[in-house]
Design a protein around this motif. Sequence first.
Motif, PDB file in Angstrom:
ATOM      1  N   ASN A  63     -15.479 -41.116  -3.398  1.00  0.00           N
ATOM      2  CA  ASN A  63     -14.550 -40.670  -2.366  1.00  0.00           C
ATOM      3  C   ASN A  63     -13.182 -40.428  -3.001  1.00  0.00           C
ATOM      4  O   ASN A  63     -12.652 -41.277  -3.704  1.00  0.00           O
ATOM      5  N   GLY A 102     -21.762 -30.947  -4.436  1.00  0.00           N
ATOM      6  CA  GLY A 102     -20.802 -29.923  -4.021  1.00  0.00           C
ATOM      7  C   GLY A 102     -21.174 -29.263  -2.709  1.00  0.00           C
ATOM      8  O   GLY A 102     -21.836 -29.860  -1.850  1.00  0.00           O
ATOM      9  N   VAL A 103     -20.749 -28.014  -2.576  1.00  0.00           N
ATOM     10  CA  VAL A 103     -21.014 -27.224  -1.368  1.00  0.00           C
ATOM     11  C   VAL A 103     -21.792 -25.978  -1.790  1.00  0.00           C
ATOM     12  O   VAL A 103     -21.732 -25.539  -2.943  1.00  0.00           O
ATOM     13  N   ASP A 133     -20.570 -31.031   1.029  1.00  0.00           N
ATOM     14  CA  ASP A 133     -20.829 -30.547   2.387  1.00  0.00           C
ATOM     15  C   ASP A 133     -21.779 -31.529   3.077  1.00  0.00           C
ATOM     16  O   ASP A 133     -22.977 -31.272   3.218  1.00  0.00           O
ATOM     17  N   GLU A 153     -15.684 -32.500  -3.286  1.00  0.00           N
ATOM     18  CA  GLU A 153     -16.056 -31.763  -2.079  1.00  0.00           C
ATOM     19  C   GLU A 153     -17.571 -31.738  -1.943  1.00  0.00           C
ATOM     20  O   GLU A 153     -18.270 -31.152  -2.776  1.00  0.00           O
ATOM     21  N   ARG A 179      -9.978 -33.672  -9.827  1.00  0.00           N
ATOM     22  CA  ARG A 179     -10.262 -32.667  -8.800  1.00  0.00           C
ATOM     23  C   ARG A 179     -10.831 -33.372  -7.575  1.00  0.00           C
ATOM     24  O   ARG A 179     -11.563 -34.355  -7.694  1.00  0.00           O
ATOM     25  N   GLN A 180     -10.481 -32.860  -6.417  1.00  0.00           N
ATOM     26  CA  GLN A 180     -10.969 -33.405  -5.162  1.00  0.00           C
ATOM     27  C   GLN A 180     -12.494 -33.231  -5.069  1.00  0.00           C
ATOM     28  O   GLN A 180     -13.033 -32.165  -5.349  1.00  0.00           O
ATOM     29  N   ASN A 187     -10.697 -38.288  -5.598  1.00  0.00           N
ATOM     30  CA  ASN A 187     -10.664 -37.409  -6.762  1.00  0.00           C
ATOM     31  C   ASN A 187     -11.579 -37.938  -7.868  1.00  0.00           C
ATOM     32  O   ASN A 187     -11.838 -39.144  -7.955  1.00  0.00           O
TER      33      ASN A 187
END
Length: 332
Positions: free
Chosen positions: A230, A199-200, A255, A253, A250-251, A232
């Motif tokens: 890559n 995640g981020v 970082d 994400e 869910r997309q 969802n």
Amino acid sequence: MFDSIEFANPQLFWLFLLLPLAILWYVFTKRKEMASLKMSTVKGFSTSSWLPKMKPLLFALRLLALSAIITALARPQTKDVSTRTKTTKGIDIVMAIDVSSSMLARDLKPNRLAALKEVAADFIKERPTDRIGLVAYAGESYTKTPITSDKSIVLSALRDITYGQLEDGTAIGMGLATSVNRLKESKAISKIIILLTDGVNNSGFIEPQTAADLAIEYGIKTYTIGLGTNGNALTPISYKRDGTFQYGMRQVEIDEKLLKNIAELTGGQYFRATDNDKLEEIYEEINKLEKTEIEEFKYTRFDEKFRPLIFLALGLLVLEWLLRTLIFKSFI
């Protein structure tokens, strides 16, 4: 018994070709060794003596003695090889593992966290000479196990890592800072952090950049891994009434810019794992990049076995001489 015996000079076994020549020489010269006497009759002479018939025994003893000497010249020996290894470059490694709820996403099988634990366990087993520690982080971070050379402790701690032990979130800076804290006092020549997240950075009171600066200050190299497919992924989005997760698409994400920056600043590399196979390949690549240098010393001890053969040859020659001198003297 004889499987362990080797010969230092096996080429000398060619000398055994002399034995057939010696036998031929003996056959052709045998008639000349004793004088012949022609008589019209042997009536009145006793011919029951067994000594003449035993005369070839003397030649057989010489052949056996010669065989023993040739075998001794070939130098039979046993070899005992012992090795001693010395680690000349130790590596201390801390694996920082994201245990946030998104690690239960099912784009890796059976989910991200389970897939990671399986691959990480294989990685730990392949580092027998290194010390390894574990840090778990989500909304905050903690040391699951300090760096240790006892792999059974590390593997047991890895199996115990589950979601729900920490407040949810993704505190990348906290996870990295805790890992640095585990390694800063290390005396190892090489200090490594493998930081994995999906995640981020959205939690914690230490910024990832600050943690990266600490890693630089203490000479700690950081490999970062972004985990997730890559597009969802089927990810926990809420709780059901029974307390289990409700999954939904869910997309993903990650970082990647942050993770690449941390790796570049500390001298490591960034990797992206989009499936189980790729995750396994990444840990194999890190395993190759960070090899512990091991020096091996080999000691070889030879135990010579030719002496009994020499004594055997001498004994046979002495026996042949005694028989020739004392027993066969009357007709030789």
